[in-house]
Design an enzyme around this catalytic site. Structure first.
Site, PDB file in Angstrom:
ATOM      1  N   ILE A   1      -4.619  -8.786  11.082  1.00  0.00           N
ATOM      2  CA  ILE A   1      -4.766  -9.232   9.701  1.00  0.00           C
ATOM      3  C   ILE A   1      -3.925 -10.490   9.493  1.00  0.00           C
ATOM      4  O   ILE A   1      -4.362 -11.437   8.845  1.00  0.00           O
ATOM      5  CB  ILE A   1      -4.318  -8.123   8.711  1.00  0.00           C
ATOM      6  CG1 ILE A   1      -5.036  -6.791   8.995  1.00  0.00           C
ATOM      7  CG2 ILE A   1      -4.503  -8.579   7.274  1.00  0.00           C
ATOM      8  CD1 ILE A   1      -6.515  -6.787   8.789  1.00  0.00           C
TER       9      ILE A   1
ATOM     10  N   CYS B   1       5.838  -7.420  13.551  1.00  0.00           N
ATOM     11  CA  CYS B   1       4.405  -7.678  13.432  1.00  0.00           C
ATOM     12  C   CYS B   1       3.944  -8.513  14.613  1.00  0.00           C
ATOM     13  O   CYS B   1       4.427  -9.616  14.833  1.00  0.00           O
ATOM     14  CB  CYS B   1       4.056  -8.406  12.144  1.00  0.00           C
ATOM     15  SG  CYS B   1       2.269  -8.689  12.035  1.00  0.00           S
TER      16      CYS B   1
ATOM     17  N   ILE C   1       6.406   3.727  14.972  1.00  0.00           N
ATOM     18  CA  ILE C   1       6.346   2.439  15.623  1.00  0.00           C
ATOM     19  C   ILE C   1       5.337   1.531  14.926  1.00  0.00           C
ATOM     20  O   ILE C   1       4.393   2.006  14.308  1.00  0.00           O
ATOM     21  CB  ILE C   1       5.928   2.594  17.118  1.00  0.00           C
ATOM     22  CG1 ILE C   1       4.583   3.305  17.236  1.00  0.00           C
ATOM     23  CG2 ILE C   1       6.992   3.292  17.896  1.00  0.00           C
ATOM     24  CD1 ILE C   1       4.000   3.389  18.644  1.00  0.00           C
ATOM     25  N   ASN C   2       5.562   0.243  15.072  1.00  0.00           N
ATOM     26  CA  ASN C   2       4.529  -0.721  14.730  1.00  0.00           C
ATOM     27  C   ASN C   2       3.482  -0.683  15.842  1.00  0.00           C
ATOM     28  O   ASN C   2       3.535   0.185  16.711  1.00  0.00           O
ATOM     29  CB  ASN C   2       5.152  -2.121  14.578  1.00  0.00           C
ATOM     30  CG  ASN C   2       4.385  -2.957  13.536  1.00  0.00           C
ATOM     31  OD1 ASN C   2       3.153  -2.933  13.507  1.00  0.00           O
ATOM     32  ND2 ASN C   2       5.101  -3.682  12.719  1.00  0.00           N
TER      33      ASN C   2
HETATM   34  C1  LIG Z   1      -4.970  -2.955   9.368  1.00  0.00           C
HETATM   35  C2  LIG Z   1      -3.494  -2.767   9.567  1.00  0.00           C
HETATM   36  C3  LIG Z   1      -2.587  -3.571   8.899  1.00  0.00           C
HETATM   37  C4  LIG Z   1      -1.215  -3.425   9.081  1.00  0.00           C
HETATM   38  N1  LIG Z   1      -0.350  -4.212   8.379  1.00  0.00           N
HETATM   39  C5  LIG Z   1       0.985  -3.990   8.506  1.00  0.00           C
HETATM   40  C6  LIG Z   1       1.931  -4.711   7.707  1.00  0.00           C
HETATM   41  O1  LIG Z   1       1.550  -5.531   6.883  1.00  0.00           O
HETATM   42  N2  LIG Z   1       3.257  -4.475   7.897  1.00  0.00           N
HETATM   43  C7  LIG Z   1       3.695  -3.550   8.811  1.00  0.00           C
HETATM   44  O2  LIG Z   1       4.905  -3.359   8.947  1.00  0.00           O
HETATM   45  N3  LIG Z   1       2.834  -2.833   9.555  1.00  0.00           N
HETATM   46  C8  LIG Z   1       1.489  -3.028   9.429  1.00  0.00           C
HETATM   47  N4  LIG Z   1       0.623  -2.272  10.175  1.00  0.00           N
HETATM   48  C9  LIG Z   1       1.154  -1.254  11.097  1.00  0.00           C
HETATM   49  C10 LIG Z   1       1.150   0.137  10.447  1.00  0.00           C
HETATM   50  O3  LIG Z   1       1.973   0.165   9.312  1.00  0.00           O
HETATM   51  C11 LIG Z   1       1.611   1.207  11.450  1.00  0.00           C
HETATM   52  O4  LIG Z   1       2.921   0.914  11.879  1.00  0.00           O
HETATM   53  C12 LIG Z   1       0.725   1.278  12.686  1.00  0.00           C
HETATM   54  O5  LIG Z   1      -0.612   1.021  12.349  1.00  0.00           O
HETATM   55  C13 LIG Z   1       0.818   2.616  13.411  1.00  0.00           C
HETATM   56  O6  LIG Z   1       0.387   3.678  12.610  1.00  0.00           O
HETATM   57  P1  LIG Z   1      -1.127   4.271  12.631  1.00  0.00           P
HETATM   58  O7  LIG Z   1      -1.464   4.533  14.060  1.00  0.00           O
HETATM   59  O8  LIG Z   1      -1.070   5.491  11.778  1.00  0.00           O
HETATM   60  O9  LIG Z   1      -2.009   3.221  12.055  1.00  0.00           O
HETATM   61  C14 LIG Z   1      -0.750  -2.433   9.995  1.00  0.00           C
HETATM   62  C15 LIG Z   1      -1.665  -1.624  10.671  1.00  0.00           C
HETATM   63  C16 LIG Z   1      -3.019  -1.767  10.469  1.00  0.00           C
HETATM   64  C17 LIG Z   1      -3.972  -0.877  11.222  1.00  0.00           C
END
Ligand SMILES: Cc1cc2nc3c(=O)[nH]c(=O)nc-3n(C[C@H](O)[C@H](O)[C@H](O)COP(=O)(O)O)c2cc1C
Ligand SMILES: Cc1cc2nc3c(=O)[nH]c(=O)nc-3n(C[C@H](O)[C@H](O)[C@H](O)COP(=O)(O)OP(=O)(O)OC[C@H]3O[C@@H](n4cnc5c(N)ncnc54)[C@H](O)[C@@H]3O)c2cc1C
Ligand SMILES: Cc1cc2nc3c(=O)[nH]c(=O)nc-3n(C[C@H](O)[C@H](O)[C@H](O)COP(=O)(O)OP(=O)(O)OC[C@H]3O[C@@H](n4cnc5c(N)ncnc54)[C@H](O)[C@@H]3O)c2cc1C
Ligand SMILES: Cc1cc2nc3c(=O)[nH]c(=O)nc-3n(C[C@H](O)[C@H](O)[C@H](O)COP(=O)(O)O)c2cc1C
Ligand code: FES
Ligand code: FES
Lengths: 257, 313, 313, 257
Positions: free
Chosen positions: B71, B130, B191-192
């Site tokens: 994104i 990020c 984790i990110n």
């Molecule tokens: C579409 C999308 C946008 C994200 N944007 C951010 C963000 O702006 N800031 C951030 O710290 N993490 C961002 N993340 C990471 C998520 O907060 C999270 O850490 C990561 O997706 C792992 O969790 P999940 O497997 O449940 O998605 C984003 C993830 C996705 C999929």
């Protein structure tokens, strides 16, 4: 209102090569507000494939709470949908997005509906509703080849329908854009591949034109910023629209294609 | 009795479930689907000093049991977030965790200072991880000393507790965690996403316009669990865990690993009602497993028997 | 015309498909299922100086679209591999790549020296990246200078070209790749497994007796593709790619990323005939995509148009 | 020979709480060499769940090329198998492993078959074959509770069958090991949870005892070293057996449980 629901599959059939017509009964049909909206379909109960698939609502019947989708079996997700059978449940989220505006053409005026391939389905309900309203409806439907042609008869009931194929195996050979030139219209509605949309937008800067866009999606409801496109009329690059929630239908010029 | 409430620095949570940053925007869309006060908290989309349009599209691609996103931190910028998004969110009695991003130290400091002063912002999440931003970002998330410094500076200006979000794309996650703890972090979120790529079979080129993207979803869960397991044993600040959570059972697994709360990201796209569903199911899962309160689960994977809270089963 | 043959240092391969080390033993079991000469090559199980029993069980756990393993380099030891396994394998006209493992430098040198002298061993794969061995291993796979030194010493004693197997558990894979190239590596194989963990819902404890394990399978493919994409642009030695390959299409994606051959690991457990199936399907996929020869695909994701071989489509 | 094949599901039914009996027609039935072998089942066409599931062959009929499996629906994989319906195809690899030796008991001798829960199924074909051979067959079948009891009648046809439940809701309350003490036998065959196997092994060091083990598996054919157990009679720790290809049936003492 957006609902997530297990719809019931009423029927499914292959109506052209790899093109499927799927009819679903679901409560969310009641909430459809315009032709051109779409639903977001979960194709498996498991984790793979993970994301939902956006598919336009091709037509609907509020009384029977039924809607019909027409999709092309291409990748894993649509192949899994194609395997589903009547009686099975299907996890759908919708109705999503904003559809085609009907009030931009009046009774007696002419609307030209231009569809390319799998961009054709959402135009069908639009055609029905415009015709019902008393608008003259013309259709140009472009397909790659004869075996891919579908819904010619259905559209013909509402008005003149010209079919083109890229390879000339059916209807007229060539691009839909060549045919548009031959026809007069008050308002043009279109959905199809980006190059086609672009050509139409550029060709008719002074006309009322509405385009339905496609973009890869995450959430489908406007929260994840996956499906963003730049606002056409903004000086700063930071102005944008989301295809899923601001679109998928935009007025020509509203966004950069 | 509330069996799900959790107390963390700055955060008094009715339950430990919150949408992860970037997967929930600023809550507007989901507020049409359910009552946001049901959530433990909301981690809002990353905020930067200036508005950002982010990366060109396509921005997402699917992978086996996961997805890639690039994104690029699209957001309306600090001013608008403060003027429009946070006031709108204040109608809901739900704690807000503001995700703070930037390219240089000053960016983080500016955003942290301003946003931490907003009434409904209860904590900051410092996004030093990020993977989708070309400049700056990388060093903050991968060099312990740089992360420590940044944490320290942000702590100095922040009015609320600061959680630092760790990147999994490092050789030694424990070092990173210790560094941000030394910098004064009140908590860790992890984790990110993992950096990944998908190529288009026809063109041979990357599907994402940004080329690489961040991998999230169930595919990464084992990596998240391992890292939380490692980190939770060496730091004394709490962890908000995330990475592939889809179900109440997943939440318990993250608690076992060492998390004290859990964020749900990608799963919101699969099922927009996933957060309230998990919250509803958690008590049943606790019953089945024999716990009175969810906090009993934290760190169970590594705690010695003596350290464990009472367990009925 | 053979559209699949590949020439790599030491390896004249009829096709670029080979089972990955540890997922095919020494070939005996699969030889009962199909003719091993159909394979491009075989990467045999890691060999250490002494026999190793490996880790306690459970040694495998399933994850979403992947699996964790903590076999712990079980193998019969150098002597037996040379006395029994390699002679047995010599009945098949198929190149053998011997996977060399150890805890200290001398181990690697001893194994490399001896095993590289065996008639059917055409190349070594230096396993500096096994996540399931407690001692030593880690530094070799994560510190560039240590990896360079080890590569250099092994090169000095090896009679055949040396491929170094990289770990994905590093902050900077490009640095690692450059280091082993500087150490004289003839090629790179990547990726080994990502370190992960799963916890048992009932006990709260890790499912694997070894606690952590290596994550493999489709879940890790986007990480593998990204790393090969990055590495192939900065080194001039060839890459044998692996990580989640299940199909002929996956093979093409790895080639696009920058691989010159591909190893298949976990997929052998899902379908023991996967390697010959992929080999059979590759020509059709080449037809569909418009390539004469599979080598045209290598690096297509990043090569400029001028660098690309002729492409019909 | 080991084959991988799409077998055809002939029938599937729930015969006790969460216990399913699944009959499959497949060519590989021809290659089954002994009771106690198993098949490795792929539970989805996709990538999730990824690994195959090992399930014992409970009985088979070479003429009809049919085999019956009995399994407990527990996790994701077995739940997916439970959803399959007659007529559907099922991806199976097998027959795998070495089964129970029949030639260790002679006509007129007594064999005691001791099964715990989901360890019972592989004993059924063994019971049939031993009985057919003229061996006296006794069975002790242990279940957690009444609703979990299955195949009591089937086993009874071949010989005395004592059922126990952990909670005493059916048959005798208590452990199978308590009952073994009451019976005389020449050879004991057993399959069930590890603690039960261990108790039996330790209780009858001087008797002929064969145990069928379970271990988490990768390949199922002996290549990946996932399912290894230590050789009981070896001084060095480096001596091992693979449950999938050297077992799953071992002579007591052959391996450490
Ligand atoms: C579409 C999308 C946008 C994200 N944007 C951010 C963000 O702006 N800031 C951030 O710290 N993490 C961002 N993340 C990471 C998520 O907060 C999270 O850490 C990561 O997706 C792992 O969790 P999940 O497997 O449940 O998605 C984003 C993830 C996705 C999929
Ligand atoms: C608003 C909207 C309406 C649509 N309406 C229709 C319709 O009525 N009929 C129809 O056949 N198709 C329609 N599409 C395209 C349809 O979404 C894709 O064909 C479908 O997602 C492909 O999924 P797959 O798993 O078969 O392909 P894969 O290539 O395996 O999909 C991989 C991933 O890419 C995404 N993706 C692939 N192609 C597209 C695409 N063209 N647009 C968006 N995402 C894509 C998938 O959703 C999935 O996440 C529409 C798309 C959008 C955005
Ligand atoms: C040789 C052998 C024969 C077996 N025969 C039978 C039988 O006849 N009937 C029956 O009900 N069960 C049998 N089992 C156990 C059966 O394999 C497991 O119940 C099944 O794998 C559970 O899968 P799941 O997806 O439902 O559970 P999950 O817990 O979701 O499985 C997760 C992973 O763990 C593995 N796993 C979980 N439990 C076991 C277990 N007990 N043994 C081995 N792997 C396990 C699964 O295969 C999978 O890889 C046998 C096991 C072995 C090794
Ligand atoms: C059960 C198992 C055992 C493995 N043993 C080894 C090994 O001995 N040496 C090695 O270099 N890699 C080993 N690996 C790693 C694989 O060779 C490969 O790098 C990794 O699994 C990624 O490929 P895949 O996703 O196709 O499995 C092993 C992997 C698995 C699953
Ligand atoms: S798909 Fe998430 S904002 Fe449009
Ligand atoms: S499961 Fe692979 S060796 Fe037994």
């Amino acid at each position: 209102m957006i609902r997530k629901e297990l719809g019931k599959i009423i029927s499914q059939k292959e109506i052209a090569a790899d093109i499927y017509e799927l009819t679903i009964r679901a409560e969310l049909v009641e909430d459809i507000s315009a032709p051109g909206q779409f639903v977001h379909i979960r194709v498996s109960n498991g984790m793979d494939p993970l994301l939902r698939r956006p598919v336009s609502i091709s037509s609907f019947n509020k009384k029977g709470k039924q809607m019909t989708l027409i999709y092309r079996k291409s990748g894993r997700g649509t192949s899994l949908i194609a395997e589903m059978e009547p009686g099975m449940e299907i996890d759908i989220l919708g109705p999503l997005g904003n559809g085609f505006p009907l009030d931009e053409v009046s009774i007696g005026e002419t609307a030209l509906l231009v569809g390319g391939g799998i961009g054709i389905p959402p135009l069908y309900e639009l055609s029905n509703q415009l015709a019902a309203k008393g608008v003259h409806v013309l259709h140009i439907l472009g397909f790659p080849t004869e075996s891919a042609v579908f819904y010619e008869q259905e559209f013909s009931k509402n008005g003149l329908t010209i079919v083109t194929t890229d390879d000339g195996t059916y209807g007229r050979k060539g691009f839909v854009t060549d045919i548009i030139k031959e026809l007069g219209f008050d308002c043009l509605y279109t959905c199809g591949p980006a190059p086609m949309l672009k050509a139409i937008e550029q060709g008719y800067p002074d006309k009322k034109v509405f385009l339905s866009l496609e973009e890869r999606m995450g959430c489908g409801i406007g929260a994840c910023f996956a499906c963003v496109c730049q606002s056409g009329n903004a000086a700063s690059g930071a102005s944008y629209k989301k295809v899923c929630s601001d679109g998928p239908v935009f007025r020509a010029g509203e966004v950069l294609i | 009795m509330n069996r799900l409430n959790v107390e963390l620095p700055g955060l008094h949570l009715n339950n430990p479930i919150m949408p992860a940053s970037g997967c929930f925007g600023f809550g507007r869309e989901y507020s049409r689907l359910y009552d946001l006060t049901r959530l433990g908290a909301i981690m809002i989309k990353a905020t930067t000093v200036e508005p950002r349009f982010g990366n060109p599209t396509p921005r997402v691609a699917e992978t086996s049991a996961g997805m890639l996103n690039a994104i690029g931190l699209q957001n309306p910028g600090l001013e608008k977030v403060i003027a429009e998004e946070l006031p709108w969110l204040s109608q809901f009695a739900v704690p807000i965790i503001a995700n703070v991003a930037g390219s240089v130290e000053e960016d983080y400091i500016t955003v942290a200072k301003e946003i931490s002063r907003q009434a409904n912002v209860q904590a900051l999440e410092l996004n030093i991880s990020c993977p989708n931003v070309k400049t700056g970002g990388i060093a903050f998330g991968t060099i312990p000393e740089v992360a420590r410094q940044l944490t320290k500076k942000v702590k100095e200006v922040s009015e609320v507790p600061v959680y630092v979000k760790l990147s999994p794309n490092v050789t030694n996650i424990v070092e990173m965690a210790k560094a941000v703890e030394a910098g004064g972090a009140d908590g860790i979120t992890m984790i990110n996403t993992l950096v990944g790529m998908r190529l288009d079979l026809k063109t041979g080129k990357p599907i994402l316009a940004n080329l690489t993207g961040g991998l999230s979803g169930p595919a990464v869960k084992p990596v998240a669990i391992r890292m939380i397991y490692e980190v939770s044993q060496v730091v004394s600040i709490p962890i908000i865990g995330m990475g592939g959570v889809q179900s109440a059972e997943d939440v318990i697994e993250f608690f076992y690993a060492g998390a004290s709360a859990v964020a749900v990201g990608t799963a919101n796209f699969v099922d927009p009602f996933v957060c309230p569903t998990i919250i509803d199911e958690l008590p049943c899962v606790l019953d089945r497993l024999g716990y009175e309160h969810i906090s009993e689960c934290t760190g169970r994977s590594w705690k010695k028997d003596g350290q464990l809270a009472y367990h009925r089963a």
